[in-house]
Design an enzyme around this catalytic site. Structure first.
Site, PDB file in Angstrom:
ATOM      1  N   CYS A   1      29.999 -23.833   2.857  1.00  0.00           N
ATOM      2  CA  CYS A   1      30.750 -22.611   3.172  1.00  0.00           C
ATOM      3  C   CYS A   1      29.878 -21.614   3.916  1.00  0.00           C
ATOM      4  CB  CYS A   1      31.354 -21.991   1.909  1.00  0.00           C
ATOM      5  SG  CYS A   1      30.130 -21.522   0.695  1.00  0.00           S
TER       6      CYS A   1
ATOM      7  N   CYS B   1      38.317  -8.009   4.631  1.00  0.00           N
ATOM      8  CA  CYS B   1      38.431  -8.752   5.892  1.00  0.00           C
ATOM      9  C   CYS B   1      37.470  -8.155   6.927  1.00  0.00           C
ATOM     10  CB  CYS B   1      39.853  -8.665   6.441  1.00  0.00           C
ATOM     11  SG  CYS B   1      41.061  -9.580   5.450  1.00  0.00           S
TER      12      CYS B   1
ATOM     13  N   TYR C   1      27.193 -31.275  -7.112  1.00  0.00           N
ATOM     14  CA  TYR C   1      27.928 -29.996  -7.169  1.00  0.00           C
ATOM     15  C   TYR C   1      29.428 -30.334  -7.243  1.00  0.00           C
ATOM     16  CZ  TYR C   1      23.438 -28.555  -5.117  1.00  0.00           C
ATOM     17  OH  TYR C   1      22.100 -28.372  -4.837  1.00  0.00           O
TER      18      TYR C   1
ATOM     19  N   CYS D   1      39.251  -1.047   3.330  1.00  0.00           N
ATOM     20  CA  CYS D   1      39.014  -2.256   2.543  1.00  0.00           C
ATOM     21  C   CYS D   1      37.939  -3.130   3.198  1.00  0.00           C
ATOM     22  CB  CYS D   1      40.320  -3.034   2.408  1.00  0.00           C
ATOM     23  SG  CYS D   1      40.110  -4.626   1.595  1.00  0.00           S
TER      24      CYS D   1
ATOM     25  N   ASP E   1      28.175 -30.653  -2.061  1.00  0.00           N
ATOM     26  CA  ASP E   1      29.112 -29.535  -1.850  1.00  0.00           C
ATOM     27  C   ASP E   1      28.573 -28.317  -2.600  1.00  0.00           C
ATOM     28  OD1 ASP E   1      31.254 -27.891  -1.365  1.00  0.00           O
ATOM     29  OD2 ASP E   1      32.702 -29.059  -2.520  1.00  0.00           O
TER      30      ASP E   1
ATOM     31  N   CYS F   1      48.184  -6.931   0.247  1.00  0.00           N
ATOM     32  CA  CYS F   1      47.024  -7.615   0.827  1.00  0.00           C
ATOM     33  C   CYS F   1      47.611  -8.750   1.655  1.00  0.00           C
ATOM     34  CB  CYS F   1      46.110  -8.161  -0.274  1.00  0.00           C
ATOM     35  SG  CYS F   1      44.796  -9.211   0.393  1.00  0.00           S
TER      36      CYS F   1
ATOM     37  N   GLN G   1      38.967 -24.456  -4.034  1.00  0.00           N
ATOM     38  CA  GLN G   1      39.164 -23.932  -2.682  1.00  0.00           C
ATOM     39  C   GLN G   1      40.373 -23.005  -2.663  1.00  0.00           C
ATOM     40  OE1 GLN G   1      37.347 -24.107  -0.052  1.00  0.00           O
ATOM     41  NE2 GLN G   1      35.877 -25.701  -0.589  1.00  0.00           N
TER      42      GLN G   1
HETATM   43  C1  LIG Z   1      31.332 -25.080  -3.691  1.00  0.00           C
HETATM   44  S1  LIG Z   1      31.627 -25.546  -5.352  1.00  0.00           S
HETATM   45  C2  LIG Z   1      32.200 -27.200  -5.090  1.00  0.00           C
HETATM   46  C3  LIG Z   1      32.942 -27.818  -6.235  1.00  0.00           C
HETATM   47  C4  LIG Z   1      33.722 -29.089  -5.924  1.00  0.00           C
HETATM   48  N1  LIG Z   1      32.959 -30.028  -5.150  1.00  0.00           N
HETATM   49  C5  LIG Z   1      35.055 -28.781  -5.268  1.00  0.00           C
HETATM   50  O1  LIG Z   1      35.214 -29.049  -4.071  1.00  0.00           O
HETATM   51  O2  LIG Z   1      35.963 -28.273  -5.953  1.00  0.00           O
HETATM   52  C6  LIG Z   1      29.994 -25.686  -5.957  1.00  0.00           C
HETATM   53  C7  LIG Z   1      29.865 -26.161  -7.395  1.00  0.00           C
HETATM   54  O3  LIG Z   1      28.475 -26.303  -7.680  1.00  0.00           O
HETATM   55  C8  LIG Z   1      28.209 -25.838  -8.996  1.00  0.00           C
HETATM   56  N2  LIG Z   1      26.781 -25.481  -8.982  1.00  0.00           N
HETATM   57  C9  LIG Z   1      26.197 -24.400  -8.412  1.00  0.00           C
HETATM   58  N3  LIG Z   1      24.857 -24.495  -8.488  1.00  0.00           N
HETATM   59  C10 LIG Z   1      24.583 -25.661  -9.122  1.00  0.00           C
HETATM   60  C11 LIG Z   1      23.391 -26.342  -9.484  1.00  0.00           C
HETATM   61  N4  LIG Z   1      22.179 -25.822  -9.195  1.00  0.00           N
HETATM   62  N5  LIG Z   1      23.493 -27.515 -10.109  1.00  0.00           N
HETATM   63  C12 LIG Z   1      24.693 -28.056 -10.417  1.00  0.00           C
HETATM   64  N6  LIG Z   1      25.863 -27.468 -10.077  1.00  0.00           N
HETATM   65  C13 LIG Z   1      25.819 -26.292  -9.448  1.00  0.00           C
HETATM   66  C14 LIG Z   1      29.184 -24.717  -9.205  1.00  0.00           C
HETATM   67  O4  LIG Z   1      29.423 -24.527 -10.598  1.00  0.00           O
HETATM   68  C15 LIG Z   1      30.413 -25.209  -8.451  1.00  0.00           C
HETATM   69  O5  LIG Z   1      31.257 -25.943  -9.304  1.00  0.00           O
END
Ligand SMILES: C[S@@+](CC[C@H](N)C(=O)[O-])C[C@H]1O[C@@H](n2cnc3c(N)ncnc32)[C@H](O)[C@@H]1O
Length: 410
Positions: free
Chosen positions: A367, A91, A270, A88, A340, A173, A241
């Site tokens: 991340c 991990c 985001y 797998c 984010d 898993c 998350q």
């Molecule tokens: C890591 S997630 C964070 C979401 C939120 N802050 C949370 O903690 O639940 C990143 C988010 O960015 C959005 N996203 C990705 N690329 C983007 C872009 N270029 N413009 C706007 N949103 C975007 C994704 O749809 C996703 O919802």
């Protein structure tokens, strides 16, 4: 000078001394001048490897450690029966103690900041960085509340082998939340599906979504902050998350560092379904404002519902780069910004425009340490000062992690 060398061939086996960890779940070794990225090993080990892939032009090769001749102190017997060379690919670090895994992630963070931000993080912060277990961690097991299992042609769910489309049928898993396995997903067949998504939300029963054609329900997630609880709707296939303690840990850290004041204007970039916007809204109050920007249609709709009780919060559906460009052109400013982004990070243009909005503090949730280090470098070019970084082992047994950073205006 580089000497001519032919390099290893696929399937070659030989013994190497293993060097440092590299970002991506492997360690670096050298064989007759060629760089090898070796999985299933640890720095300082002597292992027999088998070459599994040759990189473009033979500049590097990938290999699996198939026999450990001299183990490192952090090595443990892998608890998962499905992990190991050729098995797998989910991990990377099943063979490493939880503390050992966090030490590897620590080394990766320092290396990425040095290489991509030109920053000695330990010297800059005046302390060493610690990769922290997420509260509630159970030795790195049973944490994954969202698992996408691949489904083979016969309809059996499994997980993919490393860097392969092959599906390995599995019967358990160990990193999955027990509620995910409790759905019986691994003992069920899903004819016609290409994948099956199992979600164990913090409120209500787990759901199983057949991809691509099954109905996608909305689940509810609860986030217990120190002084109150948030509840949000999220699509079962939308972003949330995956570690049950992750959202509250990151939101609480960003809130503490950014310390919003009544009347301030906050940008949540985001925004997903609006968890940061929901956490900031009461602090700025109705004399302030929060603007959430999110690109995904479904997430935006949920964010609007989730934030409807606070009319001083607006949700804009747009790409973040376009939204911040427009704000800068309009001469707007922000007091605080939360970034984010997805794994690729925000990038140079967004960092430049966020800097131009002049927030007193930027909170960055990442991340990928490489994307964070690169973007911190861009924000430093805009004059921002890196105040603090925390790193969390939000994805134990894998090479993934989550980091939160705060940058202040000069
Ligand atoms: C890591 S997630 C964070 C979401 C939120 N802050 C949370 O903690 O639940 C990143 C988010 O960015 C959005 N996203 C990705 N690329 C983007 C872009 N270029 N413009 C706007 N949103 C975007 C994704 O749809 C996703 O919802």
């Amino acid at each position: 000078m580089r000497t001519e060398q032919t390099g290893a061939a696929l399937g070659d086996r030989f013994v190497v001394a293993v060097g440092p960890v590299a970002h991506g779940g492997h360690c670096i070794a050298r064989h007759e001048g060629q760089v090898l990225f070796v999985r299933h090993t640890l720095p300082g080990e002597r292992v027999r490897v088998e070459v599994t892939e040759i990189g473009p032009g033979g500049r590097f090769a990938r290999a699996d450690a198939i026999e450990v001749l001299e183990p490192a102190p952090a090595r443990v017997p892998a608890p998962c029966p499905w992990s190991g060379p050729g098995r797998c690919g989910g991990c990377d670090w099943q063979h490493v103690s939880p503390q050992g895994q966090r030490a590897l992630k620590h080394d990766v963070i320092l290396e990425q900041f040095s290489r991509l931000a030109g920053l000695d993080l330990t010297e800059h912060l005046g302390r060493d960085i610690e990769v922290e277990a997420i509260p509630g961690d159970r030795d790195g097991q049973g944490w994954r509340t969202r698992v996408e299992f691949a489904v083979d042609d016969a309809g059996h769910p499994g997980l993919r082998r490393h860097r392969s489309h092959d599906i390995l049928p599995i019967d358990t898993c160990l990193i999955a939340d027990p509620r995910v396995l409790g759905t019986g997903v691994l003992a069920t067949t899903y004819p016609g599906a290409t994948a099956v998504d199992v979600v164990a939300p913090s409120v209500g029963a787990p759901v199983v979504v057949e991809v691509p054609d099954g109905p996608v329900p909305v689940v509810r997630e609860r986030v217990a902050l120190p002084d109150r609880e948030l509840e949000l709707d999220v699509s079962a296939r939308g972003f949330w998350q995956v570690h049950p303690g992750a959202a509250r840990t990151f939101v609480a850290t960003v809130l503490e560092w950014l310390a919003p004041r009544p009347g301030e204007h906050v940008l949540d970039l985001y925004a997903g379904v609006g968890v940061f916007a929901a956490a900031f809204a009461p602090a700025v109050g109705d004399r302030g404002s929060v603007e959430a920007v999110e690109g995904d249609r479904t997430a935006t709709e949920h964010a609007r519902d989730n934030l409807a009780a606070s009319p001083w919060v607006t949700v804009t559906r747009d790409r973040v780069d376009r939204a911040v460009r427009r704000m800068v052109r309009a001469g707007r400013t922000a007091d605080l910004v939360v970034l984010d982004p997805p794994r690729t990070g925000a990038g140079r243009a967004v960092c430049r425009d966020v800097g131009a909005l002049g927030p007193r503090t930027i909170g960055y949730v990442a991340c990928d340490p490489a994307a964070l280090a690169r973007d911190v470098g861009y924000l430093i070019e805009e004059g921002y000062i890196l105040r603090d970084v925390r790193a969390f082992d939000a994805f134990p047994m894998t090479h993934h992690m989550e980091l939160v950073a705060a940058l202040d205006a000069p």
